[in-house]
Motif scaffolding. Sequence first.
Motif, PDB file in Angstrom:
ATOM      1  N   SER A   1       3.662  -7.433   2.487  1.00 52.48           N
ATOM      2  CA  SER A   1       4.088  -6.074   2.161  1.00 52.48           C
ATOM      3  C   SER A   1       2.901  -5.370   1.505  1.00 52.48           C
ATOM      4  N   THR A   2       2.254  -4.491   2.241  1.00 50.99           N
ATOM      5  CA  THR A   2       0.918  -4.020   1.889  1.00 50.99           C
ATOM      6  C   THR A   2       0.874  -2.530   1.580  1.00 50.99           C
ATOM      7  N   PRO A   3       0.350  -2.136   0.419  1.00 56.03           N
ATOM      8  CA  PRO A   3       0.138  -0.714   0.139  1.00 56.03           C
ATOM      9  C   PRO A   3      -0.844  -0.105   1.137  1.00 56.03           C
ATOM     10  N   ILE A   4      -0.513   1.072   1.620  1.00 51.43           N
ATOM     11  CA  ILE A   4      -1.386   1.789   2.534  1.00 51.43           C
ATOM     12  C   ILE A   4      -1.414   3.249   2.112  1.00 51.43           C
ATOM     13  N   SER A   5      -2.381   3.982   2.624  1.00 51.34           N
ATOM     14  CA  SER A   5      -2.445   5.416   2.348  1.00 51.34           C
ATOM     15  C   SER A   5      -1.550   6.158   3.330  1.00 51.34           C
TER      16      SER A   5
END
Length: 355
Positions: free
Chosen positions: A260-264
């Motif tokens: 579960s990855t933070p992205i812009s």
Amino acid sequence: MADAQALEIEGPQGEVRRVRLSSPDKVMWPASEHGPKITKRDLADYVVAVGERLVGDSLGDRPVTLQRFRDGITGGEFYSKNPPKGVPDWARVTECTYPSGRTHDQLVVDETATAVWCVQMSTITWHPWPVRTGDNDNPDELRIDLDPQPGRSFSDVVEAATGLREVMTEIGLTPFVKTSGNRGVHVYARIEPRHEFLDVRHGVIGIARELERRMPDLVTTAWWKEERGERIFVDYNQACRDRTIASAWSPRPLPGAPVSTPISWDELGAVDPGELTIRTVPERAKGENPWAGMDQAKGDVGAAIALWDKDVEERGLGELNFPPDHPKMPGEPPRVQPSRRVAEHWDADGNRVSD
């Protein structure tokens, strides 16, 4: 099994923490078409690599529930709310109150070494509460889970998330986004901790209903699956007390070990969630943090609660269903799926009445 290993991990002020890792070659993710097997040691190495982000963006100073798999993802899973036995002396706990009214301690993961110790306890996914330990009753984080139903693509989720961003921005919130590690997207916003869980949940419902009005063919607030069709469910119940979402930077117990990855927001439409895995994400964590500045972007959830109030007062809309493990709440609709509901068996407050 290989012998236990002792990992040395830097702690605060340059201290060195020693974490014992037993059975380091235990398979947590078996080899599959998505890639080679991933062992317990591989998982520990991943946590060390992303530890600063894992703790700083998501876990630090929060009660955390551990999703554990003693035999890897092909075995049984269980959730540890009570801290497991043997918590390191450098870790701390905090007392939480649950929907039933009972209280007990939960682990707080304030440093990478504690997260690695969680791996020793076969943790794959961390589930932090949306509160800080100084006030475990008033959330400082608003979270919305966009859950696509069968038949919807990730591009559909991106469209819904973009619409959600517009709604949140219009009412003074600063939304941040991450992949869920599966098919959906999670949207977060920091808020001032001035309202308790039920008020924040009502604010989330207010936002969700506004999004549903703007995108009625794409999203839904329907709790019952039989009423959702192929629309994307805006899961408002993630705002309930003791309901949590997989943390940012957490692996998920799915083939290929997605994260579960933070992205812009700029890259949301181009990213392939399936490529964000334990193998690839550490390199990404070395770069610019798309969640930088989140703690400084605190908004007031009052405008979201005002959306709820307007729906109640002007549109006659009321309470929505709570999770089944929560006590029955005032005004809640009947806890039975609509196709099985017989109107005369339920009173105006959603309570079953006898024949």
